[in-house]
Design an enzyme around this catalytic site. Structure first.
Site, PDB file in Angstrom:
ATOM      1  N   ASP A  73       0.815  -1.014  -0.472  1.00  0.00           N
ATOM      2  CA  ASP A  73       0.166  -0.519   0.068  1.00  0.00           C
ATOM      3  C   ASP A  73       0.632   1.175   0.420  1.00  0.00           C
ATOM      4  OD1 ASP A  73      -2.021   1.926   0.547  1.00  0.00           O
ATOM      5  OD2 ASP A  73      -2.472   1.144   2.067  1.00  0.00           O
ATOM      6  N   TYR A 171     -12.535  14.147  -5.317  1.00  0.00           N
ATOM      7  CA  TYR A 171     -11.294  13.986  -6.284  1.00  0.00           C
ATOM      8  C   TYR A 171     -10.377  14.862  -7.258  1.00  0.00           C
ATOM      9  CZ  TYR A 171      -9.851  11.356 -11.136  1.00  0.00           C
ATOM     10  OH  TYR A 171      -9.573  11.003 -12.048  1.00  0.00           O
ATOM     11  N   LYS A 175      -6.391  15.348  -7.140  1.00  0.00           N
ATOM     12  CA  LYS A 175      -5.700  15.598  -8.356  1.00  0.00           C
ATOM     13  C   LYS A 175      -5.366  17.223  -8.028  1.00  0.00           C
ATOM     14  CE  LYS A 175      -6.066  12.103  -9.801  1.00  0.00           C
ATOM     15  NZ  LYS A 175      -4.640  10.946  -9.807  1.00  0.00           N
TER      16      LYS A 175
END
Length: 293
Positions: A73, A171, A175
């Site tokens: 991970d 999101y 980003k």
């Protein structure tokens, strides 16, 4: 193929499917030895399986390349450290890092749970930061030891992070954060021989087919630019963001000073509003919300 990355060691996160898989195969086709990282999770980050990473390694080996799977991970310190160690211990070096891992939990803001916010921030922002941190530490050590470093990092942002995207507040914020991280890393790591750039890919993958079903480009259409950015042949390019879709490549230009006015003293609220409206009239209109273009 041209052997553009012959002898280089490349790490690609989230490389079990979609864009990451295409990048890994493209690097291998150009002679790179590839560390294929993937947790094998679902679109929302649930579950885990080593199958996707192993399958990509098998594809690369079957085509005559060299690759090794890594199932850690990368949004944990231990996972990111072991990722860099996998490259160095297996192949003796690390030359290129492609940060690509991510998943979606789309909701309108009023329906977006705190857990969904945290999970997306974790995999995208922390999942970029930690591999970059450990790779940067390795390259700094190499440079300080007097060894020549020609390292490359390619981060993955999105049009959602550059232009905004309805229903993707978590999101888009993640980003956008990756772009900021890219700019800082480029400024800090240049002295050690490291170039850091970001791509905003647009392609039909399992992450995009429901939200942006009209996308025509394939993941394989994006990978050539990523491979070039990850090669030693890419010289003097750092701190830049590129959008790649199908056969189109665009240099994305971010925040820069636009129209300005100096009143010479503190504004009143009404005066500030009047000045701001005047400036907006002379400014460029913002880009369209991503997905609505």
């Amino acid at each position: 193929m041209t052997g553009l990355c012959e002898g280089r060691v490349v790490v690609v996160t989230g490389a079990g499917r979609g864009l990451g898989r295409a990048h890994a195969l493209a690097f291998a086709a150009e002679g790179a030895r590839v560390v294929v990282n993937d947790l094998g999770v679902g679109l929302d980050g649930a579950g885990a399986s080593g199958g996707p990473a192993d399958a990509v390694v098998e594809e690369i080996v079957a085509l005559g390349g060299e690759a090794v799977a890594h199932g850690g991970d990368v949004a944990t310190g231990a996972g990111a450290a072991s990722l860099v160690a996998a490259a160095v211990d297996t192949y003796g070096r690390l030359d290129t890092l492609v940060n690509n891992a991510g998943f979606l939990r789309d909701r309108m803001l009023v329906n977006l749970d705190e857990d969904d916010w945290d999970a997306v921030m974790r995999v995208h922002v922390k999942g970029h930061f930690l591999p970059l941190k450990h790779a940067a530490g390795y390259w700094r050590g190499e440079a300080k030891a007097g060894r020549t470093v020609a390292a490359r990092v390619i981060n993955t942002t999105s049009g959602a992070g550059l232009l905004g995207s309805v229903g993707q507040g978590n999101y888009a914020a993640a980003k956008a954060g990756i772009v900021g991280l890219t700019l800082v890393a480029a400024a800090e790591m240049g002295r050690y021989g490291v170039q850091v750039n970001a791509i905003a890919p647009a392609a039909r993958t399992r992450m995009t087919e429901e939200t942006f079903g009209a996308l025509e480009g394939l993941p394989e259409d994006v990978s050539p630019l990523v491979v070039w950015l990850g090669s030693e042949g890419c010289q003097g390019v750092s701190g830049r963001v590129f959008e790649a879709e199908a056969g189109r490549i665009t240099v994305m230009e971010g925040w820069r000073a636009g129209p300005s006015v100096d009143g010479g003293t503190r504004w009143t609220p009404a005066g500030a509003g009047e000045a701001a409206m005047g400036l907006l009239g002379a400014a460029e209109v913002p880009g369209a919300v991503y997905g609505a273009r």
